[in-house]
Write an enzyme that holds these catalytic residues in place. Sequence first.
Site, PDB file in Angstrom:
ATOM      1  N   CYS A 141      -6.056  75.646 106.550  1.00 51.45           N
ATOM      2  CA  CYS A 141      -5.306  75.677 107.646  1.00 51.45           C
ATOM      3  C   CYS A 141      -4.288  74.014 107.720  1.00 51.45           C
ATOM      4  O   CYS A 141      -5.134  73.551 108.450  1.00 51.45           O
ATOM      5  CB  CYS A 141      -6.292  76.130 109.099  1.00 51.45           C
TER       6      CYS A 141
ATOM      7  N   CYS B 103       2.175  76.542 108.658  1.00 52.26           N
ATOM      8  CA  CYS B 103       0.846  77.487 108.918  1.00 52.26           C
ATOM      9  C   CYS B 103       1.019  78.337 108.064  1.00 52.26           C
ATOM     10  O   CYS B 103       1.530  79.345 107.456  1.00 52.26           O
ATOM     11  CB  CYS B 103       1.494  78.044 110.695  1.00 52.26           C
TER      12      CYS B 103
HETATM   13  N1  DGL Z   1      -3.354  79.243 110.587  1.00 53.94           N
HETATM   14  C1  DGL Z   1      -2.891  77.877 111.156  1.00 53.94           C
HETATM   15  C2  DGL Z   1      -2.606  76.939 110.048  1.00 53.94           C
HETATM   16  O1  DGL Z   1      -2.027  76.434 109.133  1.00 53.94           O
HETATM   17  C3  DGL Z   1      -3.467  77.917 112.537  1.00 53.94           C
HETATM   18  C4  DGL Z   1      -2.734  79.185 113.420  1.00 53.94           C
HETATM   19  C5  DGL Z   1      -4.294  79.243 114.514  1.00 53.94           C
HETATM   20  O2  DGL Z   1      -2.919  78.775 115.674  1.00 53.94           O
HETATM   21  O3  DGL Z   1      -4.964  79.387 114.608  1.00 53.94           O
HETATM   22  O4  DGL Z   1      -1.931  76.556 111.239  1.00 53.94           O
END
Ligand code: DGL
Length: 280
Positions: free
Chosen positions: A74, A187
Site C-alpha cells: 500500500c 496506489c
Molecule cells: N491501496 C492503498 C494505496 O496503495 C490505499 C487505498 C486506500 O485509500 O485505502 O495507497
Amino acid sequence: MDLRPVLFLDSGIGGLPYCRRFMRRNPGERVIYAADRANFPYGTKSRDALGEILAALVRNLDNIFRPKLAVLACNTASVSALALLRERFPDIHWVGTVPAVKPAASASRKRHIGILGTARTIADPYAERLLRRCGPDCRLTGIAAPELVGFVEQGGDRAGIDEQRGQAAPYIARFRKAGADAVILGCTHFVFLRGAFESLAGSENPEEIIRIFDSVEGVVSRAESLLEKHGIRAASGEGPALPEKARQNLLVLTGDEEPGELWGQRAAAAGLFPRRIGEL
Ligand code: DGL
C-alpha cells in the site's frame, strides 16, 4: 529453512496483485494477506492516524502469525508509516511500496511524469524527494483519485474493461492535458485497472502517447531478495512439513464484516482462504 509466513498488508484489495505474483513465484512460502477493511480507506487519513492504526494492526497480526517478512502493499501506508513499523517491529523484515518514480523518470521524453494516488500519498513529499534524486530535471503532476479507490474496492477489479475504461479515462485526459508522458499507478488498488489505463494511453500522435508504470515487480523482487539475503526462505518443492491448517494461505479481513460473495470470489481466485480476524 524458515517456515514463518510472509505477510502482505493493505487497507483492502489493493495489495492482492503483489501477493499473487509472489505466491506464483514462491509456492513453498506460506502467505497471509491482511485487508484492513475496518479502517478502509487509508488515503483520507492523516500520517499520525495511519501510524497508530498500522502499529495496532501489526501488533495483532504479529501475535497471531509471527511473520518473518511483511510487505506493506500500500503506497499510502508506506509513505506514512513504514519507518515507524520498522522501528517498532525490528524482528520483521519490511518491504515498502513506493511509487515507481525511477523507471518513469528515465522513460519520460517530455521530462514530465504523473502520479495517480490517494490524497495522503499525493500530499506527501516522498515522490517529489525521490524525483529530485533520480530525475531532477523532471516535472511531477500528482492527482488524487479517492473515487477510483472506492470503485476498485467495491468490485471494480472484477468489472468489464468498458466500465474500467470509463473510470480511468478522465484521469488519463488530465495527465495528457498537463503534458505528462509517463504515469505511475501510485496506489496499489489501481494495478487492477492497468489494462484499462494502457488501452487509453496510446495515441495516433506520438507526442501524446503515455506510458504506464506500477511497482509490482520491484516490490516482489525486493521481498524475494530479502528472503534470500537473510537465509529465511521456506523449503521449496514439496513445501513445509506442517499440519494442513498451519500451511493454509489466508486472506484475513479486519472488522466484523463476513467475507461474503465478493471477497469469497477474490480469495478463491487468489488461492487464499478467507477469514475474519476475530475467528483466528
Ligand atoms: N491501496 C492503498 C494505496 O496503495 C490505499 C487505498 C486506500 O485509500 O485505502 O495507497
